[in-house]
Scaffold this motif. Structure first.
Motif, short mmCIF file in Angstrom:
data_model
loop_
_atom_site.label_atom_id
_atom_site.label_comp_id
_atom_site.label_asym_id
_atom_site.label_seq_id
_atom_site.Cartn_x
_atom_site.Cartn_y
_atom_site.Cartn_z
N THR A 1 -5.29 -9.47 1.42
CA THR A 1 -5.46 -8.03 1.21
C THR A 1 -6.92 -7.61 1.33
O THR A 1 -7.20 -6.43 1.41
CB THR A 1 -4.92 -7.64 -0.17
OG1 THR A 1 -5.51 -8.52 -1.14
CG2 THR A 1 -3.42 -7.79 -0.24
N THR B 1 10.07 3.93 -5.35
CA THR B 1 10.35 2.53 -5.03
C THR B 1 11.78 2.16 -5.38
O THR B 1 12.47 1.47 -4.61
CB THR B 1 9.37 1.62 -5.79
OG1 THR B 1 8.04 2.03 -5.50
CG2 THR B 1 9.55 0.17 -5.39
N SER C 1 9.18 3.87 3.04
CA SER C 1 8.07 2.91 3.00
C SER C 1 6.71 3.61 2.99
O SER C 1 5.72 3.01 2.59
CB SER C 1 8.15 1.95 4.19
OG SER C 1 7.75 2.58 5.38
N VAL D 1 5.63 4.75 -1.12
CA VAL D 1 5.77 3.84 -2.26
C VAL D 1 4.56 2.91 -2.42
O VAL D 1 4.58 2.00 -3.22
CB VAL D 1 7.04 2.95 -2.11
CG1 VAL D 1 8.28 3.81 -2.14
CG2 VAL D 1 6.99 2.10 -0.87
N TRP D 2 3.47 3.17 -1.64
CA TRP D 2 2.43 2.14 -1.56
C TRP D 2 1.83 1.77 -2.90
O TRP D 2 1.46 0.62 -3.10
CB TRP D 2 1.36 2.56 -0.56
CG TRP D 2 0.42 3.62 -1.06
CD1 TRP D 2 -0.72 3.40 -1.76
CD2 TRP D 2 0.54 5.03 -0.91
NE1 TRP D 2 -1.32 4.60 -2.06
CE2 TRP D 2 -0.59 5.62 -1.55
CE3 TRP D 2 1.47 5.88 -0.30
CZ2 TRP D 2 -0.78 7.00 -1.60
CZ3 TRP D 2 1.27 7.25 -0.35
CH2 TRP D 2 0.16 7.80 -0.99
N HIS E 1 2.51 -1.36 2.78
CA HIS E 1 3.93 -1.31 2.47
C HIS E 1 4.81 -1.12 3.70
O HIS E 1 5.75 -1.87 3.89
CB HIS E 1 4.30 -0.38 1.32
CG HIS E 1 5.60 -0.83 0.77
ND1 HIS E 1 5.70 -1.90 -0.09
CD2 HIS E 1 6.86 -0.49 1.07
CE1 HIS E 1 6.97 -2.18 -0.29
NE2 HIS E 1 7.70 -1.33 0.38
N TRP F 1 -2.75 -0.37 1.17
CA TRP F 1 -1.30 -0.41 0.91
C TRP F 1 -0.55 0.70 1.62
O TRP F 1 0.66 0.60 1.80
CB TRP F 1 -1.01 -0.45 -0.59
CG TRP F 1 -1.36 -1.80 -1.14
CD1 TRP F 1 -2.36 -2.08 -2.05
CD2 TRP F 1 -0.74 -3.05 -0.82
NE1 TRP F 1 -2.39 -3.44 -2.29
CE2 TRP F 1 -1.42 -4.06 -1.55
CE3 TRP F 1 0.30 -3.44 0.02
CZ2 TRP F 1 -1.08 -5.41 -1.47
CZ3 TRP F 1 0.64 -4.78 0.10
CH2 TRP F 1 -0.05 -5.75 -0.64
N HIS G 1 2.98 1.14 -5.64
CA HIS G 1 3.65 0.18 -6.54
C HIS G 1 2.99 -1.20 -6.47
O HIS G 1 3.28 -2.05 -7.29
CB HIS G 1 5.17 0.12 -6.29
CG HIS G 1 5.59 -0.50 -5.00
ND1 HIS G 1 6.69 -0.07 -4.30
CD2 HIS G 1 5.07 -1.50 -4.27
CE1 HIS G 1 6.81 -0.79 -3.21
NE2 HIS G 1 5.85 -1.67 -3.16
N HIS G 2 2.10 -1.39 -5.49
CA HIS G 2 1.30 -2.62 -5.47
C HIS G 2 0.10 -2.50 -6.40
O HIS G 2 -0.70 -3.42 -6.51
CB HIS G 2 0.80 -2.90 -4.05
CG HIS G 2 1.90 -3.11 -3.05
ND1 HIS G 2 2.41 -4.35 -2.77
CD2 HIS G 2 2.61 -2.24 -2.30
CE1 HIS G 2 3.37 -4.22 -1.86
NE2 HIS G 2 3.52 -2.96 -1.57
N GLY H 1 12.66 -7.57 -6.47
CA GLY H 1 11.93 -6.36 -6.08
C GLY H 1 12.27 -5.19 -6.96
O GLY H 1 11.39 -4.42 -7.37
N VAL I 1 5.31 -4.44 5.29
CA VAL I 1 6.33 -5.39 4.84
C VAL I 1 7.70 -5.02 5.42
O VAL I 1 8.54 -5.89 5.65
CB VAL I 1 6.40 -5.55 3.30
CG1 VAL I 1 5.08 -6.01 2.75
CG2 VAL I 1 6.86 -4.30 2.61
N TYR I 2 7.93 -3.73 5.70
CA TYR I 2 9.20 -3.37 6.35
C TYR I 2 9.17 -3.66 7.83
O TYR I 2 10.20 -3.93 8.45
CB TYR I 2 9.56 -1.92 6.05
CG TYR I 2 9.91 -1.75 4.60
CD1 TYR I 2 10.78 -2.66 3.99
CD2 TYR I 2 9.35 -0.77 3.81
CE1 TYR I 2 11.07 -2.57 2.66
CE2 TYR I 2 9.65 -0.67 2.47
CZ TYR I 2 10.50 -1.58 1.90
OH TYR I 2 10.79 -1.49 0.57
#
Lengths: 541, 292
Positions: free
Chosen positions: A148, A325, A300, A303-304, A257, A253, A306-307, A371, A260-261
């Motif tokens: 990251t 999320t 997606s 929701v960033w 995010h 993020w 949530h990290h 998740g 990741v999708y």
């Protein structure tokens, strides 16, 4: 028979435009979607083993308490590079390789829309990874601040310029690949291949490509700001100069995010092709599947944070990102229920691609469950940055994305090579992988819940047993992938058993109407689409 | 039977296990007025996942058994069922609303740092923590603050090739390898303590599982959080945000004591600080003229 006529066309083309005989000409200068697809897949498999060897170092050091093998800084280089190599070098190029090979075959196009750019977008990748991995052999060492790259820590490293340059190359490659895929799908479908008759795999890649175009420039911006903070005196992320370290996390993020999708949507597509084939029953709720992918892609983007539940966000922000999320569980649930219902009432056989797809559905769902737990912000105050998170994302990325890629390789390798893989060894690979991967990652849930932070090279004795079990699973899983390598090499070069055009009894779709192996040029004349031959030819709801 | 009891304890051990235990399977319930929130949410969410998992995976295994070609199953043709699809879209939404309600309650109570009786400033350094006592019961605390770093025994044992056994680093029979410090943070029980948390160099994260939360320590940012510990004890945690090579070696130890004991401790610390200041003043002050 319409497609027989095309075969003749293909043969005709083959005579005049077969692959170049010269090795360099064929592979380095290639503009052929099949050859470039092969290059991507070979590259991804190579990176899978390089990234995997880093994981072996990590698991070996964590085998028991106390430092036995490597210094902590090198351990951090390993965790950082393991993630960068696996994400940008293995998973993403593997999906692009599958897209290159299969999308033109699936939509009845002669090649990708932009073949020269296709060549460029592949050939950037080996250079990007040479740049990235060369840092390991330099005095300052490789990047060690986590994939990251959070500042200020990442700015302490001496390899940030190399890392940023490598990320830029990967980003350019991904964006060009995405443009190519969108152009191909929107412009080059054979007449009659309506958008809502396309395979779910093609749909999933269309949506993924838009995600890539939207977020890769954001990552490029974030890492460029790191670069100027380090070398050009800017203070984007330096609090002492009026900047904000948290700003980087928001930007990262916002890319991360959707990213990741990007790594899971094509996997959804693959599994949505394989399960109907081996269940011999059309996919349940085709439109719902497509709509669910689109909904997940939309969500997606919102929701960033949530990290970032532990960075001290205002309560209102935490509530918003938590609700958004949790909402993702709904379309994801729809997909899982639809796969299960596709199996229900089918006539199933369990060849290796189907086994990996079923394992995907079960184990990806377990990753989805953790998740959902992670989405609950107050609980995330405990889970965040622990091995619970490590377990979660390895369930969705290894038993999710990687299993889907392996399933796809078994499913389409007869089409690519013309040979049938050895089913016995395929099944041995499957059972060995599916057992070991759970021995590897399941205990990590317990470690995280008991309080073991991630990214630490050494730990308290209380965490010893589960770490040892996890390491044993890790070595076993790593070794199992050598079986896969063996099966692939055997199939391509040595297998005696030829595959028919339609490699699987229940397989539908245009890719099975061309010969096996697929000739160098296919669909030079657009095929006449017969809805009965398509996997999703009759969508009436 | 013993195995069942052990498993049950491992899963729901709760408060007796404030610190990591061998083979621990679940979160700690923690020891504060708030730490039960994540524990409860975790258990409810886990239960929901288990039930959904049984239904979904059960349906998969039944279909894998019943609808095999080798058992003569003939594939059906249907691809759609509106009622079923509405059901499996609607039911998850209802479950999510319930979970969201529970989680929101937990968030709201966590965000409320009002009414605190003392303030501790926590600063993350590479690779140690600093604790400053800012105020207690409305009165400013003078010059009580100290660094807290990994204890010597753990530090010697953790060196590459030390040949020392991490299993031998114990305090009162509990293995404290990498979970012990030279100067623990001393806190009173039954007192609402407000933390202000920041970082000096890079981002760290202050996490003691028994308190139920972690909070990032970010340079240039001051985050706040609170706790109210119910039981005396020693509670151990670690830095939870990658902060460089010794990220794994900057533990956190909170020693919670009864109020009277804490007040005594604080008074001693303040006296020592005064003495130290006095001696420093004596050393650095110019000699009185009369005696020169």
């Amino acid at each position: 028979m319409a497609h027989a006529a095309h075969d003749q066309h293909d043969l005709h083309d083959h005579e005049h435009h077969g692959p170049p005989k010269n090795f360099i000409e064929r592979w380095v200068f290639s503009t052929n979607h099949k050859d470039i697809g092969t290059l991507y897949l070979v590259f991804a498999l190579t990176m899978f083993f390089i990234g995997g060897s880093f994981a072996m170092v990590i698991r070996a050091e964590l085998f028991k308490p106390g430092l036995q093998l490597v210094q902590p800084y090198f351990f951090n280089e390993m965790t950082t590079l393991h993630a960068l190599v696996m994400i940008f070098g293995a998973i993403m190029p593997a999906f692009v390789g599958l897209a290159n090979w299969m999308i033109p075959l699936m939509v009845g196009a002669p090649d990708m829309a932009l073949p020269r750019m296709n060549n460029l977008s592949f050939w950037l990748m080996p250079f990007a990874f040479c740049v990235l991995l060369s840092t390991l052999f330099m005095p300052g060492g490789g990047p060690a601040g986590g994939w990251t790259m959070y500042p200020p820590l990442s700015l302490q490293g001496e390899s940030i310029a190399y890392t940023v340059f490598a990320v830029h190359l990967m980003g350019i490659s991904s964006i060009m690949g995405a443009i190519n895929i969108i152009a191909t799908i929107l412009n080059m479908r054979a007449p009659g291949m309506d958008l809502l008759k396309m395979p779910v795999f093609v749909w999933s890649w269309l949506i993924t490509a838009f995600l890539l175009i939207a977020v890769m420039p954001v990552l490029a911006g974030a890492v460029t700001m790191l670069l100027t903070d380090k070398y050009f005196g800017t203070n984007f992320f330096n609090a002492a100069g009026g900047g904000d370290p948290v700003l980087y996390q928001h930007i990262f993020w916002f890319f991360g995010h959707p990213e990741v999708y990007i790594m899971i949507l094509p996997a959804f597509g693959i599994v949505s092709e394989i399960i109907p084939t081996f269940a011999r029953k059309p996919i349940f709720g085709y439109k719902a599947m497509v709509f669910a992918i689109a909904s997940i892609a939309f969500l997606s983007f919102i929701v960033w944070a949530h990290h970032m539940f532990a960075v001290g966000l205002p309560m209102g922000a935490e509530i918003f990102f938590m609700y958004a999320t949790m909402l993702i569980a709904v379309p994801t649930g729809v997909k899982v229920f639809n796969w299960v219902t596709t199996m229900w009432g089918g006539s199933m056989t369990f060849e290796t691609p189907m086994l990996f797809s079923i394992a995907f559905v079960i184990l990806f769902t377990i990753g989805g469950f953790s998740g959902l737990m992670l989405a609950l912000a107050p609980a995330d105050f405990q889970y965040h940055d622990t091995y619970f998170v490590v377990a979660h994302f390895h369930y969705v990325l290894v038993t999710g994305a990687a299993f889907a890629i392996i399933a796809a390789a078994y499913y389409w390798i007869p089409k690519w090579s013309g040979n049938m893989y050895n089913e016995t060894w395929g099944k041995i690979h499957f059972w060995s992988s599916v057992i070991s991967v759970n021995v590897l990652f399941f205990p990590q849930h317990f470690l995280g819940l008991a309080g073991m932070p991630r990214r630490i090279p050494d730990y308290n004795v209380a965490f010893a047993n589960f770490n040892m079990i996890s390491s044993i699973g890790g070595f076993w899983f790593g070794a199992s992938q050598l079986i896969f390598l063996g099966v692939v090499i055997h199939t391509v070069f040595f297998a005696k058993k030829k595959s028919p055009d339609r490699s699987w009894e229940g397989a539908k779709g245009l890719e099975w109407t061309v010969p096996s192996p697929a000739p160098f040029h296919t669909f030079a004349v657009p095929p006449v689409i017969n809805d009965d031959e398509l996997a999703h030819g009759h969508v009436d709801h | 039977m013993k195995a069942v009891a052990t498993t049950a304890l491992a899963l729901f051990g709760g408060a007796v296990w404030a610190n990591p235990q061998p083979d621990q399977l679940n979160l700690t319930k923690g020891v504060t007025t708030w730490s039960g929130e994540p524990y409860f949410l975790n258990n409810v969410a886990f239960g929901v996942c288990v039930v959904i998992g049984i239904v979904v995976f059960g349906a998969m295994f039944i279909s894998m058994f019943k609808f095999r070609k080798s058992r003569g199953a003939v594939a059906e043709k249907w691809t759609h069922n509106t009622k079923l699809e509405a059901l499996w879209t609607g039911v998850p939404i209802i479950i999510l609303i319930v979970l969201a309600k529970l989680a929101t309650t937990g968030l709201v109570s966590f965000a409320d740092t009002t009414g605190s009786e003392m303030t501790i400033k926590v600063t993350g350094y590479q690779w140690k923590w600093r604790y400053d006592y800012v105020d207690y019961q409305g009165k400013a605390v003078e010059k009580v603050g100290f660094m807290s770093k990994l204890d010597g025994r753990s530090d010697r044992t953790r060196q590459l090739g030390s040949g020392m056994d991490p299993g031998k680093v114990t305090v009162d029979g509990y293995n404290t390898y990498l979970l012990d410090v030279d100067h623990p943070l001393v806190l009173p029980i039954n007192t609402k303590v407000r933390f202000v948390i920041t970082g000096a160099d890079v981002i760290h994260s202050w996490w003691v599982p028994a308190l139920g939360w972690k909070m990032d320590a970010i340079p240039g940012v001051i985050n706040s959080a609170w706790t109210n510990i119910k039981e005396p004890g020693v509670y151990r945690g670690q830095c939870a945000e990658l902060c460089g090579q010794d990220h794994g070696f900057m533990p956190i130890v909170v020693k919670a004591v009864p109020k009277a004991e804490f007040e005594q401790w604080l008074a001693t610390q303040q006296d020592e600080a005064k003495l130290l200041k006095a001696s420093q003043t004596a050393q650095t002050a110019p000699a009185p003229k009369g005696q020169g």
